[in-house]
Write a protein that holds these residues in place. Sequence first.
Motif, PDB file in Angstrom:
ATOM      1  N   GLU A 179       1.268 -10.066  -2.995  1.00 17.01           N
ATOM      2  CA  GLU A 179       1.757 -11.360  -3.454  1.00 17.01           C
ATOM      3  C   GLU A 179       1.772 -12.360  -2.298  1.00 17.01           C
ATOM      4  O   GLU A 179       1.799 -11.974  -1.131  1.00 17.01           O
ATOM      5  N   PRO A 207      -8.169 -10.103  -7.974  1.00 19.77           N
ATOM      6  CA  PRO A 207      -7.915  -9.676  -9.349  1.00 19.77           C
ATOM      7  C   PRO A 207      -8.711 -10.529 -10.337  1.00 19.77           C
ATOM      8  O   PRO A 207      -8.981 -11.698 -10.050  1.00 19.77           O
ATOM      9  N   TYR A 249      -2.416  -5.586  -5.116  1.00 23.92           N
ATOM     10  CA  TYR A 249      -1.472  -6.516  -5.720  1.00 23.92           C
ATOM     11  C   TYR A 249      -0.544  -7.165  -4.692  1.00 23.92           C
ATOM     12  O   TYR A 249       0.665  -7.227  -4.878  1.00 23.92           O
TER      13      TYR A 249
END
Length: 76
Positions: free
Chosen positions: A20, A46, A18
Amino acid sequence: RTDDVDLQTTNGEVGLGYIESGEWLTYQVTLATAGTYRVQARYAYPPGTPVATNRQLRLFVDNSATPFVTLSLPPT
């Protein structure tokens, strides 16, 4: 831990997830012997990530401001 790095363990392997936009990681590696070494990385997009999303892996050496190599990461 007091940072926002998202780590997960699957089948005994620790993975970073995850990430960013604008986030980055630094790893320090000290090699005792000069030579040729291999760097391996696994990644996954994802679900639902647009194909046009530009994802890259950039490797810097010796604190250089210029990447030693930049790899584009296609969707998985």
